[in-house]
Design an enzyme around this catalytic site. Structure first.
Site, mmCIF file in Angstrom:
data_model
loop_
_atom_site.group_PDB
_atom_site.id
_atom_site.type_symbol
_atom_site.label_atom_id
_atom_site.label_comp_id
_atom_site.label_asym_id
_atom_site.label_seq_id
_atom_site.Cartn_x
_atom_site.Cartn_y
_atom_site.Cartn_z
ATOM 1 N N ARG A 45 2.196 5.176 16.855
ATOM 2 C CA ARG A 45 1.814 6.202 15.875
ATOM 3 C C ARG A 45 2.292 7.595 16.249
ATOM 4 O O ARG A 45 2.812 8.324 15.401
ATOM 5 C CB ARG A 45 0.294 6.201 15.638
ATOM 6 C CG ARG A 45 -0.282 4.960 14.916
ATOM 7 C CD ARG A 45 0.657 4.285 14.000
ATOM 8 N NE ARG A 45 0.083 3.195 13.223
ATOM 9 C CZ ARG A 45 0.513 1.936 13.247
ATOM 10 N NH1 ARG A 45 1.505 1.571 14.055
ATOM 11 N NH2 ARG A 45 -0.013 1.017 12.476
ATOM 12 N N ASP A 50 0.811 -1.222 0.000
ATOM 13 C CA ASP A 50 0.000 0.000 0.000
ATOM 14 C C ASP A 50 0.840 1.266 0.000
ATOM 15 O O ASP A 50 0.595 2.179 -0.789
ATOM 16 C CB ASP A 50 -0.935 0.014 1.217
ATOM 17 C CG ASP A 50 -2.192 -0.817 0.976
ATOM 18 O OD1 ASP A 50 -2.500 -1.110 -0.203
ATOM 19 O OD2 ASP A 50 -2.861 -1.158 1.970
ATOM 20 N N SER A 95 -3.487 -9.030 8.483
ATOM 21 C CA SER A 95 -2.900 -7.704 8.537
ATOM 22 C C SER A 95 -2.148 -7.607 9.857
ATOM 23 O O SER A 95 -2.725 -7.800 10.928
ATOM 24 C CB SER A 95 -4.007 -6.647 8.457
ATOM 25 O OG SER A 95 -3.511 -5.421 8.950
ATOM 26 N N ASP A 131 -5.820 3.759 13.320
ATOM 27 C CA ASP A 131 -4.527 4.370 13.050
ATOM 28 C C ASP A 131 -4.633 5.679 12.272
ATOM 29 O O ASP A 131 -3.876 6.609 12.502
ATOM 30 C CB ASP A 131 -3.596 3.356 12.363
ATOM 31 C CG ASP A 131 -3.159 2.266 13.335
ATOM 32 O OD1 ASP A 131 -3.010 2.580 14.534
ATOM 33 O OD2 ASP A 131 -2.988 1.111 12.914
HETATM 34 N N1 ARG Z 1 -6.660 -2.743 17.025
HETATM 35 C C1 ARG Z 1 -5.348 -2.295 17.325
HETATM 36 C C2 ARG Z 1 -5.330 -0.814 17.525
HETATM 37 O O1 ARG Z 1 -6.210 -0.167 17.076
HETATM 38 C C3 ARG Z 1 -4.339 -2.763 16.327
HETATM 39 C C4 ARG Z 1 -4.351 -2.110 14.991
HETATM 40 C C5 ARG Z 1 -3.395 -2.800 14.115
HETATM 41 N N2 ARG Z 1 -3.185 -2.118 12.895
HETATM 42 C C6 ARG Z 1 -2.946 -2.772 11.739
HETATM 43 N N3 ARG Z 1 -2.607 -2.058 10.716
HETATM 44 N N4 ARG Z 1 -3.023 -4.084 11.634
HETATM 45 O O2 ARG Z 1 -4.465 -0.304 18.161
#
Ligand code: ARG
Length: 408
Positions: free
Chosen positions: A94, A14, A174, A123
């Site tokens: 992040r 991506d 993912s 995210d």
């Molecule tokens: N659910 C978790 C969070 O919001 C993990 C997110 C994981 N992100 C990903 N791109 N797989 O912090």
């Protein structure tokens, strides 16, 4: 020279397609920044890949120490667990990425930053709210959210544009990982009834064959040594994670409330973070005065929630950190962690071992054996209890005497 954008780059499909897309569709010069927060990766080839995709500059930053010291340390002091369980693996990484992205944007005179998040997750919230807090003048572009391509479309786009696609061993999941753990989503996990298949595990693959103990040393709330050896928080976290992970311990399987209103099934492996928080909570239980401990426990879920919600760069977090720092001043001492060797199901598959706190000691411990003991050497004034208990119950006694027989 066109306008510039700084893209948070992972090296995956991506963000590689995003480099080209930003350039072609929006006419921007793209600077990529890839952050090493302990996820492991071949950084030289990631750097190359961005340039091949068309970036005018490809930056790789080793942020492991800064991540540990400035982001994980406060989270440890706050025992930060979202919804009581998730140690905020992705949520903590992040803000540090955004901080550096913004610095680079300013250095290169970029007008915007960009990220590769979809429109359904947390995210994007963390990237954009953090950017707004640190650099309100910057625009944020979210190519993956805007371009409306399926995964097949983006593979086709990549091929057409001559971008290498590393979908060799296309994982059905993912994944997002860093020093604090690993998050696994998608594929069969989208059915919350289905057990996580063995192939989701990486940090907690079961290999340990015997019991062992670990001694974790803390100073002012932060782990500083492992079995007597002084270590940086980044190194300690990595080493502890590989030991505890080998017991298959630190797995989570939960349905979680995303900030964007979706419930999602999440699988995590967090051997180091969960062990550190467990040990830290234990030392606090030993060293903190009761009212402070209880008030701290009330604030901890709020702290975790704000980090989850993308509000790291906020006055509330700063104020709570000051509370957490103060509360942790005397959280110094050692915690003994026992790891019991993994077992086996009747079908012969390995089952996780147990990991738990087996002992604690501290120069600031408020535990007093002479007050607690039921043996000789007891210094507790038993006669004080009689009047204390009578007054404690006096209000209820009065109420009961006016309320008739409550037993019927
Ligand atoms: N659910 C978790 C969070 O919001 C993990 C997110 C994981 N992100 C990903 N791109 N797989 O912090």
């Amino acid at each position: 020279m066109g306008d510039r954008v700084v893209l948070a780059y992972s090296g995956g499909l991506d963000t590689s397609v995003a480099v080209k897309w930003l350039q072609k569709e929006l006419g921007l010069d793209v600077i990529t920044v890839a952050a090493d927060v302990g996820q492991g990766g071949d950084w030289d080839s990631i750097k190359e890949r961005a340039l091949k995709a068309g970036a005018i500059e490809s930056i790789v930053l080793d942020l492991k120490s800064e991540y540990a010291d400035e982001y994980l340390a406060p989270a440890i002091k706050a025992n930060a667990l979202y919804e009581g369980r998730y140690p905020l693996v992705s949520a903590l990484s992040r803000p540090i990425i955004v901080k550096h992205q913004v610095d680079i944007a300013r250095k290169f005179g970029a007008k915007a930053v960009a990220h590769g998040c979809t429109g359904k997750g947390n995210d994007q919230v963390r990237f954009e709210v953090s950017t707004a807090a640190l650099a309100p003048e910057l625009d944020v572009i979210a190519p993956v959210r805007s371009w409306g391509m399926t995964r097949e479309d983006s593979i086709a786009y990549a091929k057409a544009e001559g971008i290498e696609v590393f979908a060799t061993k296309a994982s059905p999941y993912s994944i997002d990982d860093n020093l604090w753990g690993r998050a696994i989503e998608c594929g069969v996990l989208e059915d919350p009834w289905v057990s996580p298949p063995e192939d989701v595990w990486d940090l907690t693959r079961i290999t340990a064959e015997s019991d062992r103990e670990l001694i974790l040393g803390f100073e002012a709330g932060i782990p500083v040594s492992l079995d007597g050896q002084a270590l940086s928080l980044a190194d300690l976290t990595a080493q502890l994670g590989s030991i505890i992970g080998s017991y298959g311990w630190g797995r989570l399987d939960m349905v979680e409330n995303r900030r964007v209103g979706i419930k999602s099934r999440e699988v995590y492996e967090c051997p180091a973070s969960l062990a550190i928080i467990m040990a830290h909570q234990d030392l606090e239980a030993t060293n903190l005065e009761r009212d402070l401990a209880h008030e701290k426990q009330r604030l901890e879920p709020r702290y975790a929630e704000l980090v989850y919600d993308g509000l790291w760069f906020s006055p509330l977090r700063e104020a709570l950190d000051q509370f957490m720092d103060k509360a942790n001043e005397r959280v110094t001492g050692e915690v003994r962690i026992a790891c019991e060797k993994p077992g086996e199901t009747s079908k012969g598959t390995a089952t996780p071992g147990r990991v738990y706190v087996a002992g604690r000691r501290s120069p600031f411990s408020l535990y007093s054996e002479e007050l607690a003991t039921y043996g000789s050497g007891d210094t507790f004034r038993h006669e004080d209890s009689e009047g204390f208990v009578r007054l404690w119950g006096l209000g209820l006694k009065t109420w009961a005497s006016r309320s008739g027989d409550l037993s019927r």
